[in-house]
Design a protein around this motif. Structure first.
Motif, PDB file in Angstrom:
ATOM      1  N   ILE A  92       0.838  -1.197   0.000  1.00 39.77           N
ATOM      2  CA  ILE A  92       0.000   0.000   0.000  1.00 39.77           C
ATOM      3  C   ILE A  92       0.876   1.250   0.000  1.00 39.77           C
ATOM      4  CG2 ILE A  92      -1.973  -1.103   1.111  1.00 39.77           C
ATOM      5  CD1 ILE A  92      -1.008   0.221   3.773  1.00 39.77           C
ATOM      6  N   ARG A  93       0.306   2.332  -0.516  1.00 44.14           N
ATOM      7  CA  ARG A  93       0.948   3.651  -0.456  1.00 44.14           C
ATOM      8  C   ARG A  93       0.114   4.515   0.485  1.00 44.14           C
ATOM      9  NH1 ARG A  93       5.851   4.534  -2.975  1.00 44.14           N
ATOM     10  NH2 ARG A  93       6.076   3.053  -4.657  1.00 44.14           N
ATOM     11  N   VAL A  94       0.796   5.157   1.439  1.00 45.30           N
ATOM     12  CA  VAL A  94       0.151   6.062   2.388  1.00 45.30           C
ATOM     13  C   VAL A  94       0.984   7.337   2.497  1.00 45.30           C
ATOM     14  CG1 VAL A  94      -1.027   4.246   3.705  1.00 45.30           C
ATOM     15  CG2 VAL A  94       1.301   4.925   4.347  1.00 45.30           C
ATOM     16  N   LYS A  95       0.478   8.307   3.261  1.00 46.70           N
ATOM     17  CA  LYS A  95       1.155   9.596   3.459  1.00 46.70           C
ATOM     18  C   LYS A  95       1.438  10.264   2.115  1.00 46.70           C
ATOM     19  CE  LYS A  95       2.841   8.281   7.941  1.00 46.70           C
ATOM     20  NZ  LYS A  95       3.934   8.113   8.876  1.00 46.70           N
ATOM     21  N   ASN A  96       0.349  10.469   1.357  1.00 44.12           N
ATOM     22  CA  ASN A  96       0.416  11.097   0.028  1.00 44.12           C
ATOM     23  C   ASN A  96       1.319  10.340  -0.930  1.00 44.12           C
ATOM     24  OD1 ASN A  96      -1.396  13.227   0.589  1.00 44.12           O
ATOM     25  ND2 ASN A  96       0.233  14.302   1.682  1.00 44.12           N
ATOM     26  N   GLY A  97       1.324   9.015  -0.800  1.00 42.77           N
ATOM     27  CA  GLY A  97       2.075   8.170  -1.710  1.00 42.77           C
ATOM     28  C   GLY A  97       3.559   8.081  -1.413  1.00 42.77           C
ATOM     29  N   HIS A 127      -8.998  -1.066  -3.180  1.00 42.78           N
ATOM     30  CA  HIS A 127      -8.559  -0.720  -1.821  1.00 42.78           C
ATOM     31  C   HIS A 127      -9.521   0.293  -1.207  1.00 42.78           C
ATOM     32  CE1 HIS A 127      -7.084   3.293  -2.902  1.00 42.78           C
ATOM     33  NE2 HIS A 127      -6.728   2.738  -4.055  1.00 42.78           N
ATOM     34  N   ASP A 128      -9.485   0.400   0.129  1.00 41.32           N
ATOM     35  CA  ASP A 128     -10.387   1.342   0.794  1.00 41.32           C
ATOM     36  C   ASP A 128      -9.777   2.743   0.873  1.00 41.32           C
ATOM     37  OD1 ASP A 128      -8.658   1.432   2.986  1.00 41.32           O
ATOM     38  OD2 ASP A 128      -9.978   0.314   4.318  1.00 41.32           O
ATOM     39  N   HIS A 129     -10.530   3.653   1.458  1.00 39.48           N
ATOM     40  CA  HIS A 129     -10.143   5.062   1.525  1.00 39.48           C
ATOM     41  C   HIS A 129      -8.981   5.346   2.493  1.00 39.48           C
ATOM     42  CE1 HIS A 129     -12.780   4.505   4.958  1.00 39.48           C
ATOM     43  NE2 HIS A 129     -12.161   5.532   5.492  1.00 39.48           N
ATOM     44  N   GLU A 130      -8.625   4.375   3.353  1.00 46.36           N
ATOM     45  CA  GLU A 130      -7.549   4.587   4.333  1.00 46.36           C
ATOM     46  C   GLU A 130      -6.175   4.706   3.675  1.00 46.36           C
ATOM     47  OE1 GLU A 130      -7.414   1.747   7.522  1.00 46.36           O
ATOM     48  OE2 GLU A 130      -9.589   1.773   7.753  1.00 46.36           O
ATOM     49  N   VAL A 131      -6.049   4.199   2.449  1.00 41.85           N
ATOM     50  CA  VAL A 131      -4.755   4.209   1.773  1.00 41.85           C
ATOM     51  C   VAL A 131      -4.854   5.023   0.481  1.00 41.85           C
ATOM     52  CG1 VAL A 131      -4.154   1.957   2.758  1.00 41.85           C
ATOM     53  CG2 VAL A 131      -5.146   2.049   0.485  1.00 41.85           C
ATOM     54  N   ASP A 132      -3.707   5.546   0.034  1.00 40.71           N
ATOM     55  CA  ASP A 132      -3.689   6.318  -1.207  1.00 40.71           C
ATOM     56  C   ASP A 132      -3.831   5.404  -2.416  1.00 40.71           C
ATOM     57  OD1 ASP A 132      -3.263   8.732   0.201  1.00 40.71           O
ATOM     58  OD2 ASP A 132      -1.129   8.300   0.315  1.00 40.71           O
ATOM     59  N   SER A 133      -3.149   4.253  -2.368  1.00 43.06           N
ATOM     60  CA  SER A 133      -3.228   3.289  -3.460  1.00 43.06           C
ATOM     61  C   SER A 133      -2.696   1.950  -2.970  1.00 43.06           C
ATOM     62  CB  SER A 133      -2.414   3.758  -4.677  1.00 43.06           C
ATOM     63  OG  SER A 133      -1.042   3.835  -4.359  1.00 43.06           O
ATOM     64  N   ALA A 134      -2.932   0.927  -3.782  1.00 37.73           N
ATOM     65  CA  ALA A 134      -2.380  -0.405  -3.521  1.00 37.73           C
ATOM     66  C   ALA A 134      -1.764  -0.880  -4.826  1.00 37.73           C
ATOM     67  CB  ALA A 134      -3.473  -1.360  -3.050  1.00 37.73           C
ATOM     68  N   GLU A 135      -0.707  -1.671  -4.725  1.00 38.28           N
ATOM     69  CA  GLU A 135       0.011  -2.103  -5.921  1.00 38.28           C
ATOM     70  C   GLU A 135       0.716  -3.427  -5.675  1.00 38.28           C
ATOM     71  OE1 GLU A 135       4.072   0.344  -5.976  1.00 38.28           O
ATOM     72  OE2 GLU A 135       2.352   1.575  -5.342  1.00 38.28           O
ATOM     73  N   TRP A 136       1.068  -4.082  -6.774  1.00 39.46           N
ATOM     74  CA  TRP A 136       1.851  -5.310  -6.710  1.00 39.46           C
ATOM     75  C   TRP A 136       3.325  -4.960  -6.878  1.00 39.46           C
ATOM     76  CZ3 TRP A 136      -0.338  -9.444  -4.843  1.00 39.46           C
ATOM     77  CH2 TRP A 136      -1.726  -9.622  -4.979  1.00 39.46           C
ATOM     78  N   VAL A 137       4.151  -5.433  -5.956  1.00 37.80           N
ATOM     79  CA  VAL A 137       5.594  -5.162  -5.956  1.00 37.80           C
ATOM     80  C   VAL A 137       6.321  -6.495  -6.099  1.00 37.80           C
ATOM     81  CG1 VAL A 137       7.507  -4.318  -4.511  1.00 37.80           C
ATOM     82  CG2 VAL A 137       5.267  -3.166  -4.445  1.00 37.80           C
TER      83      VAL A 137
END
Length: 139
Positions: A24-29, A100-110
């Motif tokens: 996940i990406r948080v804190k403005n990505g 993904h829900d609103h708690e995170v900026d985005s979700a991705e496969w790494v």
């Protein structure tokens, strides 16, 4: 001293023969992290990890095993808090990181092999490395 307990997950999926994990990406990505969160009343750590994975990444996984615990200290309202996050390894079952829900900026496969270098937090990099070594051992 205050103690807090959370749980998180490393969900692994194969694309074109290579293992990837859901992050996940948080804190403005700016932060790349593993999905994790508080353990709700009546929930086991593994159940909480599965729920957090589903909420924060939009994917569902099948529990494989516990990977380990990450411990760290932080300050809250002038008090020291010991946070313990139990991480679990999951095999991808269904879903899309677009959900993904609103708690995170985005979700991705790494790529799993890159995650121990790319994840922001040291403890989470260690969990990705543990998942990578377990995957290598199970081939």
């Amino acid at each position: 001293m205050i103690r807090e307990f959370s749980a998180g997950g490393v969900v692994v999926r194969r694309f074109r023969g290579r293992p990837f994990l859901a992050a996940i990406r948080v804190k403005n990505g700016t932060v790349l992290a593993l999905p994790k969160g508080q353990i709700d009343e009546g929930e086991s750590a593994a159940e909480a990890a599965a729920r957090e994975v589903r909420e924060e990444t939009g994917v569902e996984g099948t529990l494989v095993e516990k990977l380990g615990d990450v411990r760290y200290w932080y300050q809250r309202e002038g008090q020291r808090v010991l946070k313990v996050v139990s991480f679990f390894l999951f095999r991808y079952r269904s879903g899309s990181v677009r959900n993904h829900d609103h708690e995170v900026d985005s979700a991705e496969w790494v790529p799993l092999e890159d995650a121990p270098r790319l994840l922001t937090y040291r403890g989470e990099r260690e969990m990705a490395a543990a998942a990578l070594s377990r995957r290598a051992a199970s081939r």
